[in-house]
Design an enzyme around this catalytic site. Structure first.
Site, mmCIF file in Angstrom:
data_model
loop_
_atom_site.group_PDB
_atom_site.id
_atom_site.type_symbol
_atom_site.label_atom_id
_atom_site.label_comp_id
_atom_site.label_asym_id
_atom_site.label_seq_id
_atom_site.Cartn_x
_atom_site.Cartn_y
_atom_site.Cartn_z
ATOM 1 N N ARG A 234 0.581 -1.064 0.102
ATOM 2 C CA ARG A 234 0.193 0.121 0.062
ATOM 3 C C ARG A 234 0.918 1.013 -0.074
ATOM 4 N NH1 ARG A 234 -3.387 -2.879 -1.475
ATOM 5 N NH2 ARG A 234 -5.495 -3.583 -0.548
ATOM 6 N N GLU A 262 -2.614 8.344 -4.058
ATOM 7 C CA GLU A 262 -3.237 7.556 -5.042
ATOM 8 C C GLU A 262 -4.507 7.848 -5.324
ATOM 9 O OE1 GLU A 262 -3.933 2.905 -5.235
ATOM 10 O OE2 GLU A 262 -1.785 3.449 -4.722
ATOM 11 N N HIS A 281 -1.327 0.608 -9.797
ATOM 12 C CA HIS A 281 -2.287 -0.229 -8.623
ATOM 13 C C HIS A 281 -2.932 -1.238 -9.400
ATOM 14 C CE1 HIS A 281 -4.071 -0.453 -4.745
ATOM 15 N NE2 HIS A 281 -3.695 -1.775 -4.851
#
Length: 321
Positions: A234, A262, A281
């Protein structure tokens, strides 16, 4: 089981898309924007009867305001390995289960892809092709290198399985020291000793209070010169400012599938920092996802109907993998 006792469940896929969907359930389709083909969230009367909820993939936000309106809720299933976005919102007494196993192969594939691409200079070759440049020379190999896996749950173990044919040494770190199939797993306290020995550091930890900001200036300073940091965990596990300082100085390189913030906004300095490779991602977003997540949902629903323990239950103080 009488009709009035049939559990109502909220699914992000139609019943026909779930293999092995058991009888004895009242399935309703909610994809985050529409319920049973009608725009908007489920009506209050339905929400009051829902006993199991499967969260739409990468679309947790529409679910959060619905949770307090589900007094009969017994279990929440995510389709992600990480649960940091929903864990604080799940009511006490309601089980939370993640999708352990669904993303292992895809995320491990991407971890290897990022590692190999960054080491072998593939981003430079792509830019060279665009400019019609022949960038011959010697580039780093993965062979004979030391790779440190930070996080050794199912994803970390899957990454190691894919690293093994590449003739590199693998070191493992997790919250709890233990023995694994291929060698010892060291505790987090071993990081200061192990970081200076690694050519590649791959992050595969869940995001928690313990891992948020784990990769800070001190962590990065302990990495050897020209080492590669790979993040498939993450974004907030890494202090972006500290990483930018190391990249700008040219001392470290990075390959990132996740960032903080993000999505990474236009104009952010991380986009053009030297020595960085960024993917948006997509660790779990592959052709393997849908069949695997639907199989897991079907298996979980069968356990639910039979009164058997659900798989992948997350403890409220979830440890580092």
């Amino acid at each position: 089981m009488s009709a009035e006792n049939v559990p109502a469940v909220l699914l992000p896929y139609s019943a026909r898309e779930i293999p092995g969907l058991p009888a004895g359930l009242e399935p309703h389709l909610f994809d985050g924007s529409a319920c049973d083909g009608r725009p908007g969230p489920p009506p209050p009367g339905l929400l009051a009867r829902i006993e199991l909820l499967v969260v739409p993939y990468m679309n947790t936000r529409p679910v959060l305001p619905l949770l307090p309106a589900m007094p009969a809720l017994r279990a929440v299933l995510t389709q992600t390995a990480g649960v940091d976005d929903i864990l604080p919102h799940v009511p006490d007494g309601v089980l939370l289960c993640n999708a352990r196993g669904v993303h292992d192969a895809s995320t491990a594939e991407l971890a290897l892809t990022l590692t190999l691409a960054a080491l072998r200079g593939v981003p430079g070759f792509v830019r060279g092709q665009d400019a019609e440049q022949w960038l011959a020379g010697f580039y780093p190999a993965l062979a004979d290198r030391t790779v440190l896996l930070v996080g050794y749950g199912s994803v970390g173990a899957a990454i190691e399985e894919r690293l093994r044919p590449f003739e590199c040494e693998v070191l493992r770190v997790a919250r709890t020291p233990r023995e694994a199939v291929h060698g010892p797993v060291h505790g987090l306290a071993a990081l200061p000793r192990l970081l200076p020995t690694a050519d590649v550091v791959i992050l595969a930890v869940p995001l928690s209070e313990q891992t948020r900001g784990l990769v800070d200036a001190g962590f990065l300073a302990a990495m050897r010169d020209d080492a590669l940091l790979v993040n498939v965990a993450r974004g907030p596990v890494v202090d972006t400012g500290a990483l930018l300082a190391e990249l700008t100085a040219g001392r470290l390189r990075a390959a990132l599938d996740v960032t903080d913030p993000e999505p990474l906004p236009a104009g952010h300095p991380l986009w053009h920092a030297p020595g960085v490779l960024i993917t948006p991602h997509v660790g779990g977003s592959s052709s393997a996802f849908l069949p695997r997540t639907r199989r897991l949902i079907g298996a979980q629903l069968n356990r639910f109907v039979l009164g058997e323990p659900l798989a992948n239950v997350i403890a409220r103080d979830r440890p580092v993998g």
